[in-house]
Design a protein around this motif. Structure first.
Motif, PDB file in Angstrom:
ATOM      1  N   LEU A   1     -44.044  26.751  33.105  1.00  0.00           N
ATOM      2  CA  LEU A   1     -44.090  28.149  32.688  1.00  0.00           C
ATOM      3  C   LEU A   1     -43.977  29.090  33.891  1.00  0.00           C
ATOM      4  O   LEU A   1     -43.344  30.144  33.803  1.00  0.00           O
ATOM      5  CB  LEU A   1     -45.385  28.421  31.925  1.00  0.00           C
ATOM      6  N   ASP A   2     -44.569  28.718  35.012  1.00  0.00           N
ATOM      7  CA  ASP A   2     -44.444  29.540  36.220  1.00  0.00           C
ATOM      8  C   ASP A   2     -42.995  29.573  36.702  1.00  0.00           C
ATOM      9  O   ASP A   2     -42.501  30.630  37.144  1.00  0.00           O
ATOM     10  CB  ASP A   2     -45.358  28.986  37.318  1.00  0.00           C
ATOM     11  N   VAL A   3     -42.316  28.433  36.648  1.00  0.00           N
ATOM     12  CA  VAL A   3     -40.900  28.403  37.021  1.00  0.00           C
ATOM     13  C   VAL A   3     -40.086  29.261  36.066  1.00  0.00           C
ATOM     14  O   VAL A   3     -39.202  30.033  36.482  1.00  0.00           O
ATOM     15  CB  VAL A   3     -40.383  26.948  37.021  1.00  0.00           C
ATOM     16  N   LEU A   4     -40.384  29.139  34.784  1.00  0.00           N
ATOM     17  CA  LEU A   4     -39.657  29.917  33.786  1.00  0.00           C
ATOM     18  C   LEU A   4     -39.877  31.414  33.995  1.00  0.00           C
ATOM     19  O   LEU A   4     -38.954  32.225  33.809  1.00  0.00           O
ATOM     20  CB  LEU A   4     -40.106  29.494  32.396  1.00  0.00           C
ATOM     21  N   THR A   5     -41.078  31.809  34.386  1.00  0.00           N
ATOM     22  CA  THR A   5     -41.349  33.213  34.687  1.00  0.00           C
ATOM     23  C   THR A   5     -40.462  33.715  35.815  1.00  0.00           C
ATOM     24  O   THR A   5     -39.867  34.801  35.750  1.00  0.00           O
ATOM     25  CB  THR A   5     -42.827  33.386  35.075  1.00  0.00           C
ATOM     26  N   ARG A   6     -40.347  32.907  36.859  1.00  0.00           N
ATOM     27  CA  ARG A   6     -39.531  33.317  38.007  1.00  0.00           C
ATOM     28  C   ARG A   6     -38.047  33.396  37.652  1.00  0.00           C
ATOM     29  O   ARG A   6     -37.351  34.347  38.026  1.00  0.00           O
ATOM     30  CB  ARG A   6     -39.750  32.322  39.150  1.00  0.00           C
ATOM     31  N   ILE A   7     -37.568  32.407  36.878  1.00  0.00           N
ATOM     32  CA  ILE A   7     -36.157  32.391  36.498  1.00  0.00           C
ATOM     33  C   ILE A   7     -35.833  33.559  35.574  1.00  0.00           C
ATOM     34  O   ILE A   7     -34.814  34.250  35.735  1.00  0.00           O
ATOM     35  CB  ILE A   7     -35.805  31.054  35.825  1.00  0.00           C
ATOM     36  N   ASP A   8     -36.699  33.797  34.581  1.00  0.00           N
ATOM     37  CA  ASP A   8     -36.440  34.889  33.637  1.00  0.00           C
ATOM     38  C   ASP A   8     -36.510  36.248  34.322  1.00  0.00           C
ATOM     39  O   ASP A   8     -35.761  37.168  33.958  1.00  0.00           O
ATOM     40  CB  ASP A   8     -37.442  34.832  32.478  1.00  0.00           C
TER      41      ASP A   8
END
Length: 788
Positions: A595-602
């Motif tokens: 989820l942290d990676v997804l936050t950064r990508i989004d």
């Protein structure tokens, strides 16, 4: 019947070989710490256990079938209770029950995360403050329980037990030899960790203390083999002594030189001792010395006379160490840090063990354990649990307590204390039984178990290496064998038996009744229940493998993002594709790291979309660069604040003016990349209520949630959780000062200056960038900004 027995024996050996080489294979891959390694090893060990179950089923009713009493699985039972307790910690429970079982866990969800995100107390909470991390640890523990159960079946055979001890000893030799080669030949880059900044690696391990435990396991196995084979050969020599005297020959010592197992053990012991000295782990050396003295003292009545062997080994080891120190072998000598690390423990004026930073951290660990008592904080959650309660911790983030017993107390609470005491009692009773046995193999296993137990007790007071799969599986198998062998030994004959010939009060092996297997009174207890239990553990292992597979995918996605994001951050197609794949995986397995990676990508996707809506591609290149910088994670929220008439006061970027930039309506929609980034950050914070990344994401995404109070709470909580890290205090103060929250900045920067005098010039320099910053408040602020 005979062919079935042969097939059963073959399958048992296949399982035994797999079990024996597993610790060495895991040790060769950083101790088995990588999720992919845990997944593949779990699959291999589960297949080996399935083969062992088939072999056990084929052996039913065959001549010589081994039937083990339920007491043989006592160690597995303790591990099973531990597994059940850890699983309970990850189950949703009523909030009031969690508040009673673990007050600090309740506080983490309700007070800490609840201070940023709304919390519905009618919903259930978990005792674990990091349930995904706990479930990963539970999956690894499930495989350990499975291995423990099947090790009892597989290694009841003398030859297979000898193989296990030999395999662990040789595996420890490989760790020691690789570590020594890396020290003597720095150009040898295989297993080189120096570029990663991991501190003090040795051999195939990232930490020399973890490697020292693996080497000590090899020493324990080698000692067991030496006692076992030495006792056997001594008895053979005593039996043939009179015949040899009649023949006028003195050859009874020759079998010692022709015994392959004994020679393997002797060579392994020499290599591992040299490796342990070269390793330089103070905890490893201390545990080796204490365990050696304790083993000699507790087994002083042993029938094996090994004074000459011990003396020879000592001479060989000291000679090898002297040679390595002179530089005769290799391009380098054993580096000075190896011996300085040892000498600093006793030298006056040096960094003594009593001033080690891990000791200053332990009071915070005990404070955390009391706050989470009696339910604990959840398995594998220590790195988050201690943060609200730290007072004496060093500057770094302590992912572990460097004290496995303290860490267990924090994570498991009362059940951790009870199970630790239960294991101690179980091992003492088992070692007493083995000591009383007349079987040389029991003597060897008893010596190995005694040394191993003392090593674990001492070394894990200064380390946590037992949780590494390479060490964990080896220890689980050895202790399971100790308990299983002891369960077949009777301490003394009773009444009528002692009156019979040949059993007068002497310890003996327990003889199980023979007969038609289906008519045996212990049929259900010793066969059906055990086979059913084995099948049940295999089912649990299947679910554990499923969890480990998803965790390995998450780790791969996180590593891919870390490696490629900087190079692909302006590639819209790559970002969209990676975000779609990551979101699909997160839908199946919403791990906080993912989820942290997804936050950064989004966020980056939203940033590019916003630039597209501004027609940034049609403006001059210099202006494009300015717009791209204005939409960065650190400045986008400031530009939004600057565009708000109420919030625009005192908004700067480290004292520089920030051009206003309102947010376009399409970017506020729930399906926009920015909104999706906020959703991922909130979900991550709910999974790990004491983690910093999702808190900082709340700050950066302020222009989406549009709640200044949430931003203020996130900054203040982050500063309180990492209150002993000066660099982070400086960073958090800057975040607060940029939007005019000078009260928070004063507190945080004052804390940074208090922690480290070198921070004073940096704090003053930062504060002078803001024209209206109250510098007098910074100078006269209270000394501790975050009292407990």
């Amino acid at each position: 019947m005979y062919s079935r027995q042969r097939l059963s024996e073959l399958l048992h050996w296949i399982a035994a070989i797999t079990f024996g080489i597993a610790p060495a294979m895991l040790a060769s891959d950083f101790g088995g710490i990588l999720p992919w390694t845990k997944y593949t090893s779990a699959v291999a060990l589960t297949l080996a256990c399935s083969i062992a179950l088939l072999a056990r089923s084929l052996s039913v009713g065959c001549p010589g079938e081994i039937r083990l009493p339920p007491q043989a699985f006592a160690f597995t039972g303790v591990l099973l209770v531990l597994l059940a307790a850890a699983m309970l910690q990850t189950m949703p429970l009523p909030a009031r029950l969690v508040a009673w079982l673990s007050p600090a866990s309740y506080s983490a969800f309700v007070m800490w995360a609840g201070g940023i995100l709304p919390v519905d107390l009618s919903q259930s909470l978990t005792i674990s403050i990091a349930p995904f991390d706990s479930r990963h640890a539970i999956a690894n523990l499930s495989i350990a329980v499975l291995v423990s159960f099947f090790a009892v079946w597989v290694f009841h055979h003398r030859g297979r037990t000898t193989w296990l001890l030999s395999a662990i000893a040789v595996g420890a030799c490989s760790v020691a030899l690789i570590g020594l080669v890396r020290k003597l030949f720095p150009a040898f880059h295989l297993w080189s960790f120096r570029s990663g900044g991991e501190g003090a690696p040795f051999g195939t391990f990232l930490n020399r203390n973890n490697a020292a435990l693996a080497i000590n396991l090899g020493i324990a196995s080698a000692l067991g083999l030496i006692v076992y084979r030495g006792s056997t050969l001594s008895h053979q020599g005593d039996a043939g002594e009179s015949a040899e005297r009649q023949a006028g020959r003195k050859t009874f010592r020759m079998p010692w030189l022709r015994d392959g197992v004994l020679l393997t053990a002797l060579v392994s012991l020499c290599v591992t001792l040299v490796g342990l000295i070269g390793c330089g782990s103070r905890g490893g050396l201390l545990s080796m010395l204490v365990a050696g003295v304790a083993t000699v003292a507790l087994t002083r009545g042993n029938r094996v006379r090994l004074a000459g062997v011990v003396a020879a080994i000592a001479v060989v080891v000291l000679a090898v160490v002297v040679v390595l120190r002179t530089g005769t072998i290799g391009t380098e000598t054993l580096r000075e840090d190896t011996f300085q690390q040892i000498g600093s423990t006793v030298s006056r004026g040096s960094e003594r063990l009593s001033t080690d930073t891990r000791l200053s951290h332990w009071p915070d660990g005990f404070r955390t354990a009391i706050e989470h008592f009696p339910g604990g904080s959840g398995l594998a959650s220590y790195g988050y649990a201690y943060l609200p309660w730290q007072q004496t911790s060093p500057w770094r983030h302590c992912l572990h307590a460097d004290n496995l017993w303290l860490e267990m107390f924090v994570e498991l609470g009362l059940i951790g204390l009870v199970l630790t005491a239960l294991v101690a009692v179980l091992m003492v009773q088992s070692l007493r039984r083995l000591y009383a046995s007349t079987d040389p193999l029991d003597h060897g296993i008893g010596i190995s178990g005694c040394y191993l137990c003392v090593v674990i007790a001492v070394s894990q007071t200064f380390d946590f290496g037992l949780i590494l799969p390479a060490n964990l599986f080896a220890v689980v198998m050895l202790l399971s064998v100790v308990v299983a062998r002891a369960s077949t030994v009777v301490l003394a004959a009773s009444g009528r038996e002692s009156a019979s010939s040949g059993t007068s009060g002497q310890p003996k092996l327990k003889l199980l009744p023979q007969g038609v297997w289906w008519r045996s009174p212990g049929f259900l207890r010793e066969r059906v229940f055990q086979i059913a239990g084995a099948a049940g553990l295999l089912v649990i292992a299947v679910f554990a493998i499923h969890r480990l597979r998803f965790d390995s995918w998450v780790d791969f996605a996180v590593r891919t993002a870390d490696a490629e994001f900087q190079h692909q951050r302006t590639d819209q197609q790559w970002l969209d594709r990676f975000a779609a794949e990551t979101r699909t995986l997160a839908g199946q397995h919403p791990h906080p790291d993912l989820l942290d990676v997804l936050t950064r990508i989004d966020f980056q996707r939203g940033r590019l979309l916003e630039l597209t809506l501004m027609n940034a591609g049609r403006v001059p290149q210099a202006q494009q660069a300015a717009l791209y910088a204005a939409t960065s994670r650190g400045r986008r929220r400031l530009a939004w604040r600057a565009a708000d008439p109420v919030l625009s006061m005192h908004v700067t970027d480290a004292g520089k003016p920030v051009p206003p930039m309102p947010l376009s309506p399409p970017l506020r929609l729930p399906g926009s990349p920015y909104a999706q980034a906020l959703q991922s950050a909130e979900a991550s914070l709910r999974q790990r209520p004491l983690a910093m990344p999702p808190r900082i994401d709340q700050v950066y995404l302020e222009f989406i949630h549009r709640s200044p109070e949430r931003t203020k709470a996130a900054i203040r909580q982050s500063a309180a959780l990492f209150r002993n890290t000066p660099e982070l205090q400086l960073r958090f103060g800057a975040l607060a000062a940029n939007h005019g929250d000078y009260a928070t900045a004063v507190q945080v920067w004052r804390r940074a200056a208090t922690l480290d005098d070198h921070m004073i010039p940096r704090v003053l320099g930062r504060s002078r960038r803001f024209p209206d910053f109250p510098l007098e408040d910074l100078v006269s602020a209270p000394r501790d900004a975050f009292p407990h």
